[in-house]
Structure formats: C-alpha cells, structure tokens
Design a protein around this motif. Structure first.
Motif, PDB file in Angstrom:
ATOM      1  N   MET A   1     -16.632  13.724 -39.318  1.00 31.08           N
ATOM      2  CA  MET A   1     -17.877  14.332 -39.343  1.00 31.08           C
ATOM      3  C   MET A   1     -17.846  15.604 -38.257  1.00 31.08           C
ATOM      4  N   SER A   2     -17.908  16.767 -38.554  1.00 32.64           N
ATOM      5  CA  SER A   2     -17.756  17.901 -37.741  1.00 32.64           C
ATOM      6  C   SER A   2     -18.924  17.941 -36.966  1.00 32.64           C
ATOM      7  N   VAL A   3     -18.690  18.504 -35.815  1.00 33.46           N
ATOM      8  CA  VAL A   3     -19.550  19.030 -34.505  1.00 33.46           C
ATOM      9  C   VAL A   3     -20.358  20.068 -35.012  1.00 33.46           C
ATOM     10  N   GLN A   4     -21.618  20.049 -34.837  1.00 31.65           N
ATOM     11  CA  GLN A   4     -22.281  21.509 -35.305  1.00 31.65           C
ATOM     12  C   GLN A   4     -22.389  22.319 -34.117  1.00 31.65           C
ATOM     13  N   PRO A   5     -22.524  23.764 -34.613  1.00 38.16           N
ATOM     14  CA  PRO A   5     -22.071  24.777 -33.530  1.00 38.16           C
ATOM     15  C   PRO A   5     -23.078  24.579 -32.551  1.00 38.16           C
ATOM     16  N   GLY A   6     -22.973  25.097 -31.305  1.00 40.92           N
ATOM     17  CA  GLY A   6     -23.742  25.107 -30.172  1.00 40.92           C
ATOM     18  C   GLY A   6     -23.269  25.077 -28.866  1.00 40.92           C
ATOM     19  N   TRP A   7     -23.884  24.965 -27.782  1.00 43.91           N
ATOM     20  CA  TRP A   7     -23.459  25.127 -26.577  1.00 43.91           C
ATOM     21  C   TRP A   7     -23.299  23.701 -26.033  1.00 43.91           C
ATOM     22  N   TYR A   8     -22.015  23.295 -25.646  1.00 43.46           N
ATOM     23  CA  TYR A   8     -21.800  22.011 -25.161  1.00 43.46           C
ATOM     24  C   TYR A   8     -20.978  21.953 -23.777  1.00 43.46           C
ATOM     25  N   VAL A   9     -21.256  20.815 -23.017  1.00 45.59           N
ATOM     26  CA  VAL A   9     -20.382  20.678 -21.889  1.00 45.59           C
ATOM     27  C   VAL A   9     -18.954  20.766 -22.372  1.00 45.59           C
ATOM     28  N   ASP A  10     -18.324  21.550 -21.504  1.00 43.84           N
ATOM     29  CA  ASP A  10     -16.581  21.491 -21.758  1.00 43.84           C
ATOM     30  C   ASP A  10     -15.969  20.153 -21.199  1.00 43.84           C
ATOM     31  N   PRO A  11     -15.346  19.396 -21.967  1.00 41.80           N
ATOM     32  CA  PRO A  11     -14.659  18.215 -21.970  1.00 41.80           C
ATOM     33  C   PRO A  11     -13.605  18.436 -20.759  1.00 41.80           C
ATOM     34  N   ALA A  12     -13.058  19.632 -20.790  1.00 35.62           N
ATOM     35  CA  ALA A  12     -11.950  19.924 -20.055  1.00 35.62           C
ATOM     36  C   ALA A  12     -12.188  20.310 -18.767  1.00 35.62           C
ATOM     37  N   ASP A  13     -13.605  20.685 -18.581  1.00 36.29           N
ATOM     38  CA  ASP A  13     -14.281  21.097 -17.303  1.00 36.29           C
ATOM     39  C   ASP A  13     -15.699  20.801 -17.181  1.00 36.29           C
ATOM     40  N   PRO A  14     -16.129  19.473 -16.760  1.00 29.80           N
ATOM     41  CA  PRO A  14     -17.500  19.339 -16.789  1.00 29.80           C
ATOM     42  C   PRO A  14     -18.439  19.980 -15.965  1.00 29.80           C
ATOM     43  N   GLU A  15     -18.131  21.146 -15.187  1.00 33.45           N
ATOM     44  CA  GLU A  15     -18.753  21.738 -14.477  1.00 33.45           C
ATOM     45  C   GLU A  15     -19.361  23.131 -15.285  1.00 33.45           C
ATOM     46  N   THR A  16     -18.599  23.266 -16.605  1.00 38.33           N
ATOM     47  CA  THR A  16     -19.035  24.349 -17.257  1.00 38.33           C
ATOM     48  C   THR A  16     -19.512  23.942 -18.469  1.00 38.33           C
ATOM     49  N   ARG A  17     -20.128  24.918 -19.334  1.00 37.91           N
ATOM     50  CA  ARG A  17     -20.645  24.756 -20.533  1.00 37.91           C
ATOM     51  C   ARG A  17     -20.135  26.055 -21.582  1.00 37.91           C
ATOM     52  N   ARG A  18     -19.779  25.652 -22.705  1.00 33.64           N
ATOM     53  CA  ARG A  18     -19.005  26.621 -23.652  1.00 33.64           C
ATOM     54  C   ARG A  18     -19.625  26.336 -25.225  1.00 33.64           C
ATOM     55  N   TYR A  19     -19.482  27.528 -25.903  1.00 35.55           N
ATOM     56  CA  TYR A  19     -19.895  27.523 -27.255  1.00 35.55           C
ATOM     57  C   TYR A  19     -18.825  26.973 -28.260  1.00 35.55           C
ATOM     58  N   ILE A  30     -19.794  29.010 -19.049  1.00 29.80           N
ATOM     59  CA  ILE A  30     -20.994  29.386 -18.186  1.00 29.80           C
ATOM     60  C   ILE A  30     -21.310  28.084 -17.211  1.00 29.80           C
ATOM     61  N   PRO A  31     -21.794  28.225 -16.097  1.00 30.17           N
ATOM     62  CA  PRO A  31     -22.170  26.920 -15.334  1.00 30.17           C
ATOM     63  C   PRO A  31     -23.054  25.961 -16.201  1.00 30.17           C
ATOM     64  N   VAL A  32     -22.765  24.636 -15.962  1.00 32.60           N
ATOM     65  CA  VAL A  32     -23.362  23.828 -16.647  1.00 32.60           C
ATOM     66  C   VAL A  32     -24.921  23.571 -16.532  1.00 32.60           C
ATOM     67  N   ASP A  33     -25.279  24.278 -15.320  1.00 34.44           N
ATOM     68  CA  ASP A  33     -26.655  24.137 -14.976  1.00 34.44           C
ATOM     69  C   ASP A  33     -27.587  25.340 -15.577  1.00 34.44           C
ATOM     70  N   ALA A  34     -26.635  26.603 -15.911  1.00 38.87           N
ATOM     71  CA  ALA A  34     -27.350  27.668 -16.197  1.00 38.87           C
ATOM     72  C   ALA A  34     -28.183  27.650 -17.945  1.00 38.87           C
ATOM     73  N   THR A  35     -29.012  28.347 -18.017  1.00 36.92           N
ATOM     74  CA  THR A  35     -29.553  28.347 -19.448  1.00 36.92           C
ATOM     75  C   THR A  35     -28.686  29.116 -20.509  1.00 36.92           C
ATOM     76  N   PRO A  36     -28.122  28.461 -21.497  1.00 32.74           N
ATOM     77  CA  PRO A  36     -27.249  29.029 -22.398  1.00 32.74           C
ATOM     78  C   PRO A  36     -28.278  29.975 -23.193  1.00 32.74           C
ATOM     79  N   PRO A  37     -27.586  31.333 -23.661  1.00 25.42           N
ATOM     80  CA  PRO A  37     -28.226  32.050 -24.549  1.00 25.42           C
ATOM     81  C   PRO A  37     -28.334  31.675 -25.777  1.00 25.42           C
ATOM     82  N   GLU A  38     -29.359  32.128 -26.542  1.00 14.83           N
ATOM     83  CA  GLU A  38     -29.264  31.975 -27.907  1.00 14.83           C
ATOM     84  C   GLU A  38     -27.998  32.368 -28.889  1.00 14.83           C
TER      85      GLU A  38
END
Length: 335
Positions: A1-19, A30-38
């Motif tokens: 099952m594939s993961v849907q596109p979106g902003w997720y916490v980067d497993p390589a660096d839990p302090e950041t979020r990536r698309y 981007i920082p994990v506590d920042a609001t991700p863009p649309e």
C-alpha cells in the motif's frame, strides 16, 4: 500500500517535516512545529555541479539514496529567512571554489618516473654482457671457419706430398697385411670367430708402418715450420687471409716459436701406431679454439704464445707485409 502525498515527519530527522510525493521526498525540510504550506513545495532548479576535488576544509557531499523511506535528499537552496535543518544542503559557497592554488600546475615529485636503480642492497640484473672482442696489434681475431678451411687446405697439400714421397712404402705395407685382412674379412662374413690358422701380417709390416709415420711427420714439418717461421703463414693461411703472430709484438714467429707451435699438433702423428692415440690428441687440439676465450687460442697457440689474426683486405694482405690500418682512415684515405 503506497503512502499518500503530503507533509510528514522525516524519519531520518524527527525534528523536521518534508513533503512525500508518493514515491520519494522532495523539497527542503521545514521544522516539525511549523505549519506546512498547501500542496508540494515549489520546484527549484538543480544545484550547480560539484567540482571533482573539493578544496581543503570543505567536506565532500554525502551520497543520497531514494526509496520508501529515503535518506536526506539535496534540495534547492532556501530563500532568505528559510530555516535549514542541521546537515541538510551543501555548506555556503560549496562548489563555487576552484581547486587549491597551484593544484595540477606542478609536475610529479622530484625523481618520480625517473628510476634511479634498485634500493641499496638490492641485486642489479645479472644478464650476460658481451665484452668487446680483443684486437691483437690492431687486427681482428681470425674466425673459426677461416682457421678450419686453412687447416684443411694445408692437410690436403701434406697428403699430396705423402702420395708422392710415401706412396711406395704404403703400397708395400698393404701387400704385407692384405692376406691377414682378407682372411679376417671372410671369417667375419661367415660368422666364424675362430682365430686359429689366421695368417699373420708379413715381417716387414711393422717396420713399414713406422717408416710411413716418420716420413709423414717429416713432410708435415718441412711444409709448415719454415713457412710459419718466416711470416706466420702457410699456403692455406695465405689463401684465407689469416696469419699467426706473437702475442707481444707484430713480428715473425722465428724458428723456435714455429717449432713449438707445430710440435703440439704435428708430433702426435708418430702415435698413430698406438691404437690411434695420436689422432685423438690432434683432434682435441684442433677443436680447442672453440672453447677458448677471449683470444680463441688452440693448444699449440698457447704453447707458442701466438694468436691468429685476420689480415685487412688491402694490397699486401696475406704476404706478411700488410700493416694494420685505422678503421677511421680506410685504405686510400689520407689522415
């Protein structure tokens, strides 16, 4: 099952979020506590190529991988005020510097590519090195072939002399031994090993054999010794353009030296009577130059202290009067 596109916490660096675009991470973190863009982050042009060799003080870029949970991917440089997580993206100015000053402008270290021989204590190659051929009195040594042909010519002349002078003694000797040889041959063909009743050679056979050998030796002496004493040449040596000379000087041999030289090869003729012993000694003397270096001396040369040289192909060669010439000044040229 594939993961849907979106902003997720980067497993390589839990302090950041990536698309995540459904196949891999894209864009800058981007920082994990920042609001991700649309939607996904804007597509940025690829970074400039990295020079082959990074300058001193700049670490090389780590290889990136892709997959369901890929490691950090190099992203475009963020705009002013954007946050960069630790360890992401190239350092400031990376890839904008050329090689260090002087890089590639200098040759190899001193001595590189110029072998100086093996290290101290190592053996050098031991392949045989042929020394230059000696030139007694400025003349080259006579070759083996020329000496052999000259000797055969001399032996042929001595043989003809024996036919003339020694012919009658040889005929009488054959008459004395013919009955013995004829009967021995007949019994050999009949496979009869018996020696009873075998006729013996005549009483004069022994004396005739000694006389034949004495006459043959005397004829050889008379032919060779006087000629060698005068100019170091017999007729055979004249025809082949070679000459025997003393080792100490280019001069005639003289009678004493010529006699010593001939006696080593000629006197064993008297021992032919002893089961061919004299012929064996002469054969050893004849082939001895093949094993002597560097002067190619036969046993009779060593006893008389002589060498055999090749005369130059100039007028007077072969007569004992031709003088050695300088290779740098050929005959006919004036120095």
């Amino acid at each position: 099952m594939s993961v849907q596109p979106g902003w997720y916490v980067d497993p390589a660096d839990p302090e950041t979020r990536r698309y995540w675009d459904g196949e891999g991470w894209i864009g800058a973190p981007i920082p994990v506590d920042a609001t991700p863009p649309e939607g996904p982050p804007p597509v940025e042009p690829p970074p400039p190529p990295v020079s082959p060799a990074a300058p001193a003080g700049h670490p090389a870029a780590a290889p990136m991988s892709a997959g369901p949970f890929p490691g950090p991917q190099p992203g475009p440089a963020p705009g002013p005020g954007a946050h960069q997580g630790p360890g992401y993206g190239p350092p400031p100015g990376y890839g904008q510097h050329g090689p260090p000053p002087g890089y590639g402008q200098h040759g190899p270290p001193p001595g590189y590519g110029h072998p100086q021989g093996p290290p101290p204590g190592w053996p050098y190659p031991t392949w045989p090195v042929r020394p230059p051929q000696p030139r007694p009195h400025g003349l080259p040594l006579a070759g083996y072939g020329a000496r052999l042909v000259a000797r055969l010519i001399d032996l042929g002349i001595v043989f003809l002399l024996n036919v003339v002078v020694n012919g009658w003694f040889v005929w009488r000797y054959v008459e004395e031994v013919t009955p013995y040889l004829r009967e021995a041959w007949r019994r050999g063909l009949a496979n009869n090993p018996s020696m009873e009743g075998l006729p013996q050679p005549g009483e004069q056979a022994g004396g005739l054999q000694i006389a034949i050998l004495l006459i043959a030796t005397a004829l050889w002496f008379a032919y060779e010794v006087p000629a060698m004493a005068g100019n170091g040449q017999t007729l055979g040596k004249r025809l082949m353009g070679i000459r025997a000379v003393p080792m100490e000087a280019d001069q005639p041999l003289g009678f004493g030296r010529a006699l010593r030289r001939w006696s080593t090869l000629g006197l064993p003729t008297l021992l032919w009577y002893c089961c061919g012993l004299g012929l064996l000694l002469q054969l050893v003397d004849a082939v001895s130059p093949l094993f002597d270096q560097p002067l190619r001396q036969a046993l009779h040369d060593k006893r008389a202290l002589t060498v055999v040289v090749q005369l130059p192909r100039t007028p007077g060669a072969g007569t004992g009067t031709a003088a050695p010439h300088d290779p740098a000044n050929p005959p006919g040229d004036t120095p």
